[in-house]
Design a protein around this motif. Structure first.
Motif, PDB file in Angstrom:
ATOM      1  N   ALA A  25      33.374  42.708  40.375  1.00 25.68           N
ATOM      2  CA  ALA A  25      33.137  41.819  41.518  1.00 25.68           C
ATOM      3  C   ALA A  25      34.332  40.894  41.741  1.00 25.68           C
ATOM      4  O   ALA A  25      34.707  40.612  42.890  1.00 25.68           O
ATOM      5  N   ASN A  26      34.958  40.416  40.659  1.00 23.72           N
ATOM      6  CA  ASN A  26      36.149  39.573  40.791  1.00 23.72           C
ATOM      7  C   ASN A  26      37.300  40.348  41.425  1.00 23.72           C
ATOM      8  O   ASN A  26      38.014  39.823  42.300  1.00 23.72           O
ATOM      9  N   THR A  27      37.489  41.592  40.997  1.00 23.79           N
ATOM     10  CA  THR A  27      38.548  42.422  41.583  1.00 23.79           C
ATOM     11  C   THR A  27      38.269  42.692  43.046  1.00 23.79           C
ATOM     12  O   THR A  27      39.185  42.681  43.883  1.00 23.79           O
ATOM     13  N   LEU A  28      37.018  42.936  43.353  1.00 21.78           N
ATOM     14  CA  LEU A  28      36.633  43.171  44.754  1.00 21.78           C
ATOM     15  C   LEU A  28      36.972  41.961  45.613  1.00 21.78           C
ATOM     16  O   LEU A  28      37.479  42.091  46.731  1.00 21.78           O
ATOM     17  N   GLY A  83      39.909  42.055  52.254  1.00 20.68           N
ATOM     18  CA  GLY A  83      40.751  41.978  53.437  1.00 20.68           C
ATOM     19  C   GLY A  83      40.056  41.329  54.609  1.00 20.68           C
ATOM     20  O   GLY A  83      40.612  41.271  55.712  1.00 20.68           O
ATOM     21  N   SER A  84      38.844  40.837  54.377  1.00 19.96           N
ATOM     22  CA  SER A  84      38.096  40.183  55.453  1.00 19.96           C
ATOM     23  C   SER A  84      37.126  39.184  54.845  1.00 19.96           C
ATOM     24  O   SER A  84      36.807  39.240  53.651  1.00 19.96           O
ATOM     25  N   ILE A  85      36.644  38.293  55.667  1.00 22.53           N
ATOM     26  CA  ILE A  85      35.699  37.291  55.203  1.00 22.53           C
ATOM     27  C   ILE A  85      34.389  37.938  54.783  1.00 22.53           C
ATOM     28  O   ILE A  85      33.693  37.457  53.884  1.00 22.53           O
ATOM     29  N   GLU A  86      34.022  39.071  55.430  1.00 24.32           N
ATOM     30  CA  GLU A  86      32.781  39.756  55.086  1.00 24.32           C
ATOM     31  C   GLU A  86      32.818  40.289  53.660  1.00 24.32           C
ATOM     32  O   GLU A  86      31.848  40.176  52.905  1.00 24.32           O
ATOM     33  N   ILE A  99      31.159  37.321  46.574  1.00 25.94           N
ATOM     34  CA  ILE A  99      30.523  36.098  46.071  1.00 25.94           C
ATOM     35  C   ILE A  99      29.031  36.335  45.835  1.00 25.94           C
ATOM     36  O   ILE A  99      28.473  35.926  44.812  1.00 25.94           O
ATOM     37  N   ASP A 100      28.384  37.010  46.795  1.00 25.55           N
ATOM     38  CA  ASP A 100      26.954  37.313  46.645  1.00 25.55           C
ATOM     39  C   ASP A 100      26.704  38.202  45.429  1.00 25.55           C
ATOM     40  O   ASP A 100      25.708  38.024  44.712  1.00 25.55           O
ATOM     41  N   LEU A 101      27.599  39.141  45.188  1.00 25.47           N
ATOM     42  CA  LEU A 101      27.463  40.000  44.018  1.00 25.47           C
ATOM     43  C   LEU A 101      27.529  39.174  42.733  1.00 25.47           C
ATOM     44  O   LEU A 101      26.738  39.384  41.799  1.00 25.47           O
ATOM     45  N   LYS A 102      28.454  38.241  42.669  1.00 25.05           N
ATOM     46  CA  LYS A 102      28.590  37.413  41.477  1.00 25.05           C
ATOM     47  C   LYS A 102      27.356  36.537  41.263  1.00 25.05           C
ATOM     48  O   LYS A 102      26.921  36.331  40.124  1.00 25.05           O
TER      49      LYS A 102
END
Length: 308
Positions: free
Chosen positions: A274-277, A282-285, A291-294
């Protein structure tokens, strides 16, 4: 099946010798931490109790309270006159100093009589062991019920994570197309700024090649296919652990370790992806999805702290 460390059991065994009652409370803890509360008359059973608990439990802070009540037997429980005379003499001597000392209750006199007699260890120890195994069985059933509820909550969180991963993957083509449009627009503005007839000085093939090159570099920078694949693999493993748990075979359980520790390692790997993601976003989405994943991973970690 998944088993929770948080559970409670209360058992009572009626025997010819008397009654034994046990309460076991278990809460989460990194290791097995035993706390025994025994009457002094039952201290002889402590070593056996600890051995049985150590064989049956793996993790958790466990508190065991034991109480007992002897059965009344008319012949065995007759009070000796010598004991009563001794108590009366002591009471009279005490009242000579403190006049309002009350006389002992009959139950207290009977308890003193029992204390003088002592307990038959060979008779009481098997009864204590039997009651303890019954209490542990009830505790195990309570752990399984609570574990099922925990597993269901965590599976729902895993579904939310899978939806977020799918959302990120579906957003990538549109993100790349948007970037290609931006590159095209910027090149057009740059050529126009240099010369009004700038497009006459560069062929369509050269322009397309430059756009393709910029898009390729951008796609490499935002390429999260590997992270998405790993996250899906971790979610699949999480679902497998929550739905199957451990094998009942003791050797297999010893080799694999506890479910809670396996899940803790799995969440560390999820958090890494999730941190790497988020760093490649490349976008706010995509940033919001990371962040939601974390946040969901942290929810899973909190729930897993109660799993044995």
């Amino acid at each position: 099946m998944i088993r929770s460390m948080t559970a409670f059991a209360n058992t009572r065994t009626e025997l010819d010798l008397g009654a034994i009652q046990m309460e076991i409370r278990s809460v989460n803890n990194r290791y097995l931490d035993l706390h025994l509360r025994l009457p002094e008359e039952l201290r002889f059973s402590e070593a056996s109790i600890r051995e049985i608990l150590g064989q049956s439990l793996r993790r958790g802070k466990v508190e065991l309270r034991v109480s007992f009540q002897r059965a009344f037997h008319a012949e065995k429980d007759q009070l000796h006159p010598a004991l009563l005379e001794q108590l009366a003499a002591q009471l009279q001597a005490a009242r000579a100093v403190i006049a309002d000392i009350p006389a002992p209750r009959f139950s207290e006199v009977l308890a003193l009589h029992h204390q003088e007699q002592g307990l038959d260890h060979d008779a009481w120890l098997p009864a204590i062991q039997q009651n303890l195994r019954s209490a542990l069985q009830d505790l195990d059933e309570a752990k399984q019920r609570e574990g099922e509820r925990l597993a269901q909550v965590m599976l729902e969180v895993a579904e939310q994570m899978a939806e977020l991963v799918d959302e990120v993957e579906s957003h990538l083509p549109a993100l790349l197309a948007e970037y290609q449009n931006k590159v095209t627009h910027r090149l057009s503005e740059a050529l126009t700024a240099v010369s009004p007839d700038g497009f006459a000085q560069i062929s369509g093939e050269e322009l397309s090649a430059r756009i393709a090159q910029e898009s390729s570099l951008f796609s490499l920078r935002i390429d999260v296919a590997e992270e998405i694949t790993r996250l899906r693999s971790h979610i699949k493993e999480l679902t497998h652990i929550l739905t199957t748990g451990h094998s009942a075979d003791q050797k297999s359980r010893t080799r694999q370790g506890s479910v809670g520790k396996r899940l803790d390692f799995l969440f560390q790997e999820m958090n890494r992806e999730a941190n790497t993601l988020g760093s490649k976003a490349g976008s706010i989405e995509v940033t919001r999805a990371a962040i939601d994943l974390k946040l969901l991973i942290e929810q899973l970690r909190e729930q897993a702290q109660n799993i044995e």
